[in-house]
Scaffold this motif. Structure first.
Motif, PDB file in Angstrom:
ATOM      1  N   THR A  20       0.848  -1.192   0.000  1.00 14.92           N
ATOM      2  CA  THR A  20       0.000   0.000   0.000  1.00 14.92           C
ATOM      3  C   THR A  20       0.883   1.240   0.000  1.00 14.92           C
ATOM      4  O   THR A  20       2.036   1.203   0.438  1.00 14.92           O
ATOM      5  N   ARG A  44      -0.219  -0.086 -10.266  1.00 20.34           N
ATOM      6  CA  ARG A  44      -1.294   0.332  -9.362  1.00 20.34           C
ATOM      7  C   ARG A  44      -2.539  -0.460  -9.718  1.00 20.34           C
ATOM      8  O   ARG A  44      -3.008  -0.434 -10.859  1.00 20.34           O
ATOM      9  N   VAL A  45      -3.084  -1.184  -8.743  1.00 18.82           N
ATOM     10  CA  VAL A  45      -4.284  -1.986  -8.989  1.00 18.82           C
ATOM     11  C   VAL A  45      -5.522  -1.384  -8.333  1.00 18.82           C
ATOM     12  O   VAL A  45      -6.643  -1.703  -8.715  1.00 18.82           O
ATOM     13  N   LEU A  46      -5.318  -0.535  -7.348  1.00 16.36           N
ATOM     14  CA  LEU A  46      -6.359   0.249  -6.691  1.00 16.36           C
ATOM     15  C   LEU A  46      -5.729   1.594  -6.355  1.00 16.36           C
ATOM     16  O   LEU A  46      -4.496   1.711  -6.383  1.00 16.36           O
ATOM     17  N   PRO A  47      -6.521   2.608  -6.012  1.00 14.75           N
ATOM     18  CA  PRO A  47      -5.930   3.927  -5.784  1.00 14.75           C
ATOM     19  C   PRO A  47      -4.728   3.957  -4.835  1.00 14.75           C
ATOM     20  O   PRO A  47      -3.801   4.719  -5.056  1.00 14.75           O
ATOM     21  N   GLU A  48      -4.679   3.144  -3.829  1.00 17.35           N
ATOM     22  CA  GLU A  48      -3.573   3.169  -2.862  1.00 17.35           C
ATOM     23  C   GLU A  48      -2.851   1.830  -2.757  1.00 17.35           C
ATOM     24  O   GLU A  48      -2.116   1.584  -1.804  1.00 17.35           O
ATOM     25  N   VAL A  49      -3.074   0.944  -3.735  1.00 13.90           N
ATOM     26  CA  VAL A  49      -2.516  -0.414  -3.683  1.00 13.90           C
ATOM     27  C   VAL A  49      -1.713  -0.698  -4.950  1.00 13.90           C
ATOM     28  O   VAL A  49      -2.173  -0.437  -6.065  1.00 13.90           O
TER      29      VAL A  49
END
Length: 64
Positions: A20, A44-49
């Motif tokens: 993260t 990046r796979v999610l905004p913070e991940v």
């Protein structure tokens, strides 16, 4: 992950390839994360991940 900051590389390795932004910020400057993403080593796979790119591209059923 050859060109990646050694501390960030170790964090990614110890976390199974998934990190993260908050965890990264505790150990390296933001620019290390940006550099790893720009070089295609992290995705990046999610905004913070973020995940190690080799894990994303090696899933069964995906094209390389």
């Amino acid at each position: 992950m050859r060109g990646v900051n050694s501390v960030l590389r170790e964090l990614v390795k110890r976390s199974g390839g998934l990190v993260t932004r908050a965890a990264v910020a505790q150990v390296v400057p933001e620019c290390a994360l940006e550099h790893a993403c720009r070089d295609g080593e992290l995705v990046r796979v999610l905004p913070e991940v973020f995940v190690a790119a080799h894990l994303v591209h090696s899933r069964p059923g995906t094209r390389s």
